[in-house]
Design an enzyme around this catalytic site. Structure first.
Site, mmCIF file in Angstrom:
data_model
loop_
_atom_site.group_PDB
_atom_site.id
_atom_site.type_symbol
_atom_site.label_atom_id
_atom_site.label_comp_id
_atom_site.label_asym_id
_atom_site.label_seq_id
_atom_site.Cartn_x
_atom_site.Cartn_y
_atom_site.Cartn_z
ATOM 1 N N ASP A 115 -12.159 9.231 5.669
ATOM 2 C CA ASP A 115 -11.996 8.496 6.924
ATOM 3 C C ASP A 115 -10.531 8.465 7.323
ATOM 4 O O ASP A 115 -9.647 8.290 6.488
ATOM 5 C CB ASP A 115 -12.539 7.069 6.795
ATOM 6 C CG ASP A 115 -11.707 6.198 5.866
ATOM 7 O OD1 ASP A 115 -11.454 6.615 4.716
ATOM 8 O OD2 ASP A 115 -11.292 5.101 6.294
ATOM 9 N N SER A 116 -10.262 8.650 8.614
ATOM 10 C CA SER A 116 -8.919 8.567 9.184
ATOM 11 C C SER A 116 -7.997 9.611 8.541
ATOM 12 O O SER A 116 -8.262 10.800 8.635
ATOM 13 C CB SER A 116 -8.389 7.135 9.025
ATOM 14 O OG SER A 116 -7.234 6.925 9.791
#
Length: 320
Positions: free
Chosen positions: A155-156
């Site tokens: 994520d990210s």
């Protein structure tokens, strides 16, 4: 018309960390993310049968990692990279995300604690992510994995590492069954400070501030990761700038509507499709950056995350 901001998340935003780059330091960013995780200690984590700390090979030595699994038979294997702007985040802050991946995909999940800037700048985190993936692939028998069902996820900033690792795996002849890219960073050219580069992605202006992750904080993160702004053109940090995306593993790409990273994530999904890569895209309407960690509070966040993980499960089960 897109959905409005989820009212539950609207109330949560003022409580979230990493919102003041003027006073933020690498250590304060790390401490605030860990404090957020610690604040949820009273809420039992999603139950997983096996959680074991291990080591994997990184780009310059051994790295701490954590193995999660249910059952004991052959299963898909996912190498997971946590978010936190490359600078923050760790095995603890993303423990619940790793557990949800196990529960909803049936995979063995190995979460990797890569080296972080400013102590280790680019390409250190990328080198760790790719080296760890190679190491896990070489040790699949030890983990109960199936060589035809290996995926990467993150994520990210972790989504950035998963995307760039998938590129490196393609070039090294390592076959992946899928990649799960959760609101990934895909284009760091200009370090989020160059007006002309920012104009290519309207979400950087539309969602510049007020929705947890801000454009200014992304400038702070990328400034810490890249010792030289010119490195932003390197595909190992800007996968959208890779010469070719052909032949990559099928992808599940999620964005959040109220996120400065929305448009570059969507652009990467479209670029993958244009290169002939199978893509399932989730736009995250009504949601903010970080919503995969807000499922305990927001029904909308939980449902969107579950849809993405269900798509990823299909890829892992199908294999290569």
């Amino acid at each position: 018309m897109p959905l409005p901001l989820d009212p539950v998340i609207e109330k949560i935003i003022p409580l979230l960390p990493l919102r003041d780059p003027a006073t933020m330091t690498p250590q304060s960013a790390r401490d605030s993310l860990r404090a957020l995780a610690d604040a949820r200690a009273a809420v039992p984590p999603p139950p997983v049968e096996v959680v074991r700390d291990i080591e994997v090979q990184g780009g310059a030595g051994k790295l701490a990692a954590r193995l999660y699994r249910n059952g004991s038979g052959k299963a898909p294997t996912v190498i997971f990279f946590h978010g936190g702007g490359w600078v923050a985040g760790d095995l603890v802050t993303h423990d619940r995300q790793a557990r949800n991946l196990v529960i909803e995909t049936g995979a063995v999940v190995i979460s990797v604690d890569y080296r972080r800037p400013p102590e280790t700048r680019f390409p250190g985190a990328f080198e760790d992510a790719f080296a760890a993936t190679r190491d896990v692939v070489a040790r699949l028998d030890e983990f109960g994995g199936d060589p035809s069902r290996v995926g990467v996820a993150g994520d990210s900033a972790g989504g950035n590492l998963a995307a760039t690792t998938a590129l490196a795996c393609r070039d090294a002849g390592i076959k992946l069954a899928g990649q799960l890219l959760v609101y990934p960073v895909t284009d760091v050219v200009g370090n989020f400070a160059d007006a002309a580069e920012n104009a290519k992605f309207p979400s950087r202006a539309e969602n510049a501030e007020g929705y947890f992750l801000s454009r200014a904080v992304m400038e702070w993160f990328s400034g810490h990761y890249l010792a030289d702004k010119a490195d932003g053109t390197d595909w190992r940090v800007s996968p959208l700038r890779a010469k070719s995306l052909a032949g990559l593993a099928p992808a599940v790409v999620t964005t959040a509507w109220f996120d400065p990273l929305r448009d570059e994530g969507h652009a990467y999904a479209k670029a993958l499709q244009a290169a002939g890569v199978q893509v399932a895209y989730h736009s995250g309407e009504g949601l903010i950056h970080g919503y995969f960690g807000l499922g305990d509070a927001s029904d909308a966040a939980r449902a969107e995350a579950q849809r993405a993980r269900a798509d990823f499960k299909v890829l892992l089960e199908r294999g290569v």
